[in-house]
Design an enzyme around this catalytic site. Structure first.
Site, short mmCIF file in Angstrom:
data_model
loop_
_atom_site.label_atom_id
_atom_site.label_comp_id
_atom_site.label_asym_id
_atom_site.label_seq_id
_atom_site.Cartn_x
_atom_site.Cartn_y
_atom_site.Cartn_z
N GLU A 329 -32.37 -41.92 51.34
CA GLU A 329 -31.63 -42.00 50.01
C GLU A 329 -31.55 -40.80 49.25
O GLU A 329 -32.41 -40.08 48.85
CB GLU A 329 -32.72 -43.07 49.22
CG GLU A 329 -32.92 -44.45 50.00
CD GLU A 329 -34.08 -45.39 49.15
OE1 GLU A 329 -33.87 -46.42 49.21
OE2 GLU A 329 -34.74 -44.77 48.22
N CYS A 330 -30.45 -40.73 48.77
CA CYS A 330 -30.15 -39.76 47.67
C CYS A 330 -30.53 -38.19 48.15
O CYS A 330 -29.73 -37.64 48.70
CB CYS A 330 -30.53 -40.05 46.36
SG CYS A 330 -29.68 -39.30 45.03
#
Length: 452
Positions: A329-330
């Site tokens: 994620e991210c």
């Protein structure tokens, strides 16, 4: 006992005051902290103040029943005497101009919790009463039971503003915090600097606790919390369970990658997973695990160190290339990209990522799975959030995407979730309450290579 510590807006001192109160009360009570909204950083301060993991409550991610379930679970696991919820932005700010979703007010309603309202009283006396009256009358179902005045000039200013609020707004003022540069909190582009990165952070939190103990009537606060009624009826589970095979999930967890929700780990453990932490910054290779989870954080701050750790980058790439499952994620997406600001990364996805001066996305997200993948089935709808200044440059390529963004921005053209082999990397941050099948599917798909 419980209460919500809310603000009239952003930058009124919620985190410093909330954390300081948590620290001061922790000398005599077992305090369970919570944070309203999708915030990873403020909870790191809460945890150091209380010794308990701070948990997020969010009405975009959660139904009222899930909010109560999350609150009750947190209280039960820590064995806490009281629960304190730090709000987000202003008390009533949500995703729309009129509705409660995403607001601190929605959490207070779901928990039937009294609210302590913090306001910036700089240059205010009678007007402070007007602000409190407005907050109380906008939604009478919100129980504003106390006020804390921040940034008071001196004792005289505090007493005048206190008199105005108590007599005109009929609300007790339980504290007045003097203007004090020593209790300011360091910030950067995504908000406060995570506690793990700050030197002498424990001393700072002790200072905040001392300031709050000296300037807030903690007995009055406890009295307000004791009056809170029982939690409303209705509970809903935060995640799905059902995986029977034992698996080990490696979690990238160090000063670089810190953005995780506690419930995501608990959901994995409830699905027969053992969490194995490792450090992309310091360790030399991936541990012996059946799947890898790389959360968000600040890889751009530590890009030089991540680049220097070539053996770990090669180990990640080898793990991916052998078909093992990786979910990122991210910040994790950036680490799996070709580079961050021209510093070499894992090259799982051969597109460079770079930081920009302006925020690229700041939004709650609704996504739909376009293809079966390691966490979702095609057609599944899930919610999350995105907040980043970076972007991934895919050029003229047409990569495979796992998700279609219904609300939000994503990586490119309302698409997110880069896919390759059994790896998915997305800008969307996931909370299991908004993606309840996450842990079940991830653990079921762990160690796919063994099943081929």
């Amino acid at each position: 006992m419980r209460a919500v510590i809310a603000g009239t807006g952003s930058a009124v001192g919620k985190t410093t005051i909330s954390t300081g109160i948590m620290r001061a009360l922790s000398d005599e009570y077992n305090v369970q902290p919570f944070k309203a909204g999708p915030d990873y950083i403020d909870p790191t301060y809460h945890g150091l103040a209380t010794g308990n993991f701070s948990r997020n409550l969010d009405s975009f991610f959660m139904s009222d029943g899930q909010i109560r379930e999350g609150f009750e679970n947190g209280m039960k696991i820590s064995g806490a005497d009281m629960g304190l919820v730090e709000g987000v932005r202003g008390l009533y700010e949500g995703i729309s101009a009129l509705e409660d979703v995403g607001s601190t007010a929605s959490i207070a309603k779901a928990l039937n919790a009294p609210v302590i309202l913090i306001l910036n009283s700089r240059s205010l006396v009678k007007s402070a009463a007007a602000i409190v009256i407005g907050f109380k009358t906008l939604d009478p179902s919100i129980k504003v039971e106390g006020v804390i005045l921040n940034y008071v000039k001196n004792r005289k200013h505090y007493l005048k503003a206190k008199e105005a609020v108590e007599k005109l707004a009929n609300t007790p003022v339980i504290g007045g915090i003097p203007r004090n540069e020593a209790i300011r909190v360091e910030e950067r582009h995504l908000g406060l600097v995570p506690a793990i990165e700050r030197e002498n952070i424990l001393q700072s939190i002790e200072k905040w606790g001392t300031v709050m103990a000296e300037n807030v009537d903690l007995d009055a606060l406890i009295s307000i919390m004791k009056k809170s009624d029982k939690l409303p009826e209705g509970r809903e589970p935060l995640w799905l369970e059902g995986n029977k095979k034992r698996v080990k999930i490696g979690v990238a967890k160090d000063e670089v990658f810190t953005f995780y929700y506690k419930e995501n780990f608990e959901a994995l453990e409830a699905n027969n997973a053992k969490i194995v932490p490792f450090s992309p910054l310091h360790d030399s290779e991936v541990p012996d695990v059946d799947g890898i989870y790389i959360g968000g954080g600040y890889p751009e701050i530590f890009a030089k160190g991540l680049e220097s750790n070539e053996s770990m980058r090669n180990s990640i790439y080898k793990y991916y290339n052998e078909g093992n499952p990786i979910y990122a994620e991210c910040g994790g997406l950036m680490y799996l990209s070709k580079s961050i600001n021209n510093r070499n990364m894992c090259n799982v996805f051969s597109y460079p990522s770079k930081m920009t001066k302006n925020v690229q996305a700041l939004s709650y997200v609704i996504s739909e799975a376009q293809k079966d993948n390691i966490i979702l089935k095609k057609g599944d709808i899930f919610r999350g959030h995105e907040f980043h200044y970076s972007k991934v440059d895919i050029g003229n390529y047409k990569p495979e995407f796992a998700f279609k963004i219904i609300r939000g921005k994503g990586i490119f053209g309302s698409n997110d979730g880069l896919m390759a082999k059994n790896t998915v990397a997305s800008y969307v941050h996931t909370h299991v309450a908004a993606c309840p099948q996450f842990a079940l599917n991830f653990t079921r798909n762990a160690h796919l290579i063994d099943e081929k």
